[in-house]
Design an enzyme around this catalytic site. Structure first.
Site, PDB file in Angstrom:
ATOM      1  N   SER A   1     -22.278   3.015  -0.387  1.00  0.00           N
ATOM      2  CA  SER A   1     -22.204   3.684   0.911  1.00  0.00           C
ATOM      3  C   SER A   1     -23.371   4.635   1.143  1.00  0.00           C
ATOM      4  O   SER A   1     -23.623   5.063   2.269  1.00  0.00           O
ATOM      5  CB  SER A   1     -20.902   4.475   1.019  1.00  0.00           C
ATOM      6  OG  SER A   1     -20.898   5.560   0.095  1.00  0.00           O
TER       7      SER A   1
ATOM      8  N   LEU B   1     -18.518  -1.965   1.312  1.00  0.00           N
ATOM      9  CA  LEU B   1     -19.303  -0.863   0.755  1.00  0.00           C
ATOM     10  C   LEU B   1     -19.014  -0.667  -0.733  1.00  0.00           C
ATOM     11  O   LEU B   1     -19.300   0.389  -1.298  1.00  0.00           O
ATOM     12  CB  LEU B   1     -19.025   0.440   1.517  1.00  0.00           C
ATOM     13  CG  LEU B   1     -19.456   0.445   2.979  1.00  0.00           C
ATOM     14  CD1 LEU B   1     -19.097   1.778   3.635  1.00  0.00           C
ATOM     15  CD2 LEU B   1     -20.950   0.174   3.115  1.00  0.00           C
ATOM     16  N   GLY B   2     -18.449  -1.698  -1.359  1.00  0.00           N
ATOM     17  CA  GLY B   2     -18.197  -1.623  -2.791  1.00  0.00           C
ATOM     18  C   GLY B   2     -17.333  -0.446  -3.169  1.00  0.00           C
ATOM     19  O   GLY B   2     -17.569   0.209  -4.183  1.00  0.00           O
ATOM     20  N   ARG B   3     -16.314  -0.154  -2.331  1.00  0.00           N
ATOM     21  CA  ARG B   3     -15.415   0.993  -2.546  1.00  0.00           C
ATOM     22  C   ARG B   3     -16.176   2.319  -2.555  1.00  0.00           C
ATOM     23  O   ARG B   3     -15.853   3.228  -3.294  1.00  0.00           O
ATOM     24  CB  ARG B   3     -14.611   0.801  -3.833  1.00  0.00           C
ATOM     25  CG  ARG B   3     -13.733  -0.429  -3.777  1.00  0.00           C
ATOM     26  CD  ARG B   3     -13.023  -0.716  -5.084  1.00  0.00           C
ATOM     27  NE  ARG B   3     -12.164  -1.871  -4.926  1.00  0.00           N
ATOM     28  CZ  ARG B   3     -12.563  -3.131  -4.983  1.00  0.00           C
ATOM     29  NH1 ARG B   3     -13.837  -3.386  -5.222  1.00  0.00           N
ATOM     30  NH2 ARG B   3     -11.735  -4.136  -4.808  1.00  0.00           N
ATOM     31  N   GLY B   4     -17.193   2.366  -1.743  1.00  0.00           N
ATOM     32  CA  GLY B   4     -17.989   3.585  -1.609  1.00  0.00           C
ATOM     33  C   GLY B   4     -19.220   3.609  -2.489  1.00  0.00           C
ATOM     34  O   GLY B   4     -20.113   4.446  -2.294  1.00  0.00           O
TER      35      GLY B   4
ATOM     36  N   TYR C   1       0.864  -1.188   0.000  1.00  0.00           N
ATOM     37  CA  TYR C   1       0.000   0.000   0.000  1.00  0.00           C
ATOM     38  C   TYR C   1       0.898   1.234   0.000  1.00  0.00           C
ATOM     39  O   TYR C   1       1.484   1.602   1.020  1.00  0.00           O
ATOM     40  CB  TYR C   1      -0.906   0.022   1.226  1.00  0.00           C
ATOM     41  CG  TYR C   1      -1.991  -1.036   1.268  1.00  0.00           C
ATOM     42  CD1 TYR C   1      -2.289  -1.812   0.153  1.00  0.00           C
ATOM     43  CD2 TYR C   1      -2.728  -1.247   2.423  1.00  0.00           C
ATOM     44  CE1 TYR C   1      -3.284  -2.774   0.197  1.00  0.00           C
ATOM     45  CE2 TYR C   1      -3.738  -2.212   2.474  1.00  0.00           C
ATOM     46  CZ  TYR C   1      -4.005  -2.973   1.367  1.00  0.00           C
ATOM     47  OH  TYR C   1      -4.996  -3.932   1.409  1.00  0.00           O
TER      48      TYR C   1
END
Length: 331
Positions: free
Chosen positions: A212, A206-209, A56
């Protein structure tokens, strides 16, 4: 904060974990001071599982966590670390390295950057097609025997690979994407995990936002944001997917919670052997997510959620096409 155990052999951890990836630029710039404060807020709220990867931002995330965790009792939290993804100085990955000598090398760097003498759960981020999983796991087992690692984890592999790894050393948990819009794990992988007594840590809840409740069609992602290249956020797909979110929002409003809380609670409700990872990079988003750990969903609630977002209803792959062959399961 409620607690759950990662499989039959893993550690006890908080019912929600903190995924730190978003604090290192994958979704655009992040504020370092706010990231550190978010880690502190999570720990103070009882979150004990923190997930990172040595790749990362090429060590940035581990160094940030070392700063945030400095002075904290090492026994008060559990570190989950992924390794093996190769990168150059430019954008994008350049391969995977699961060789035993690479395992030991990656681990030595992580221990130094994190400022710790052990990693609680150590896992290859992806399967190296050139190295039998038995060899990679065998090297991790050596590090467990030497005291540098406490538990073996896996990430994004199929059921057959899980079985092969587990035959070498007990696997505590598999980390894999699991959400209302990513449910392929339910077909073969999750039943295998339960047969073997292996836990699941779910990322992308959250599905990458996307689910959300905060994403909007036409929203411009920051430069460097991974979502600029994610098929589910592309024009045509995103509008369809956000219509699912609006259906979910109606369920959330009737339940008296936010869309994000409902989506996280749905993952947690799929089994006591599942721990959702929340990728919050601000205290505001963390504060919204934490109540999901206490949100009780009835059978009627779950049925309503299924009607709002049926399995397979999302449009677009969960990764760009170049990344899909390296995943253990599809969408």
């Amino acid at each position: 904060m409620q607690m759950r155990t990662l499989g039959s052999t893993g550690p006890a951890v908080s019912a929600l974990g903190l995924g730190a990836m978003s604090m290192s630029g994958v979704y655009g710039p992040a504020d370092r001071a706010e990231s550190v404060s978010t880690v502190h807020a999570a720990l103070d709220a009882g979150v004990t599982l923190i997930d990172t990867g040595d790749f990362y931002a090429m060590g940035h995330n581990e160094l940030l966590l070392a700063e945030a965790l400095r002075g904290r009792d090492r026994d008060s939290y559990r570190l989950s670390v992924k390794f093996g993804m190769l990168r150059g100085p430019g954008p994008g990955p350049s391969g995977v390295d699961g060789r035993p000598e690479a395992v030991r090398n990656f681990l030595a760097y992580s221990l130094t950057r994190l400022g710790t003498d052990h990693i609680d759960v150590y896992r290859p981020a992806r399967l190296d097609p050139a190295v039998p999983i038995e060899e990679t796991v065998g090297a991790i087992k050596e590090m467990i025997d030497a005291g540098y690692v406490r538990h073996l984890g896996l990430s994004e592999v199929d059921a057959a690979t899980v079985r092969r790894a587990h035959a070498v050393h007990p696997v505590a948990d598999l980390q894999i994407e699991y959400s209302l819009i990513s449910r392929a794990v339910e077909r073969d992988v999750l039943p295998a995990l339960r047969e073997l007594g292996i836990g699941l840590t779910a990322y992308g809840v959250l599905g990458r936002g996307l689910i959300s409740g905060h994403w909007t069609a036409g929203r411009a992602a920051d430069t460097g944001d991974f979502r600029n290249h994610n098929p589910r956020f592309s024009r045509g797909n995103v509008e369809h997917n956000l219509a699912l979110v609006e259906a979910l929002r109606r369920v959330a409003e009737a339940k008296g919670c936010t869309v994000a809380q409902l989506a996280i609670a749905w993952v947690a409700a799929q089994g006591e052997d599942i721990v959702p990872l929340v990728g919050a990079r601000t205290r505001e988003r963390l504060a919204e997510a934490l109540p999901a750990a206490e949100l009780v969903l009835t059978a009627d609630d779950l049925a309503e959620i299924e009607r709002a977002v049926p399995p397979g209803s999302a449009r677009g792959d969960r990764y760009p096409s170049a990344f899909m062959p390296g995943l253990g399961v599809g969408n």
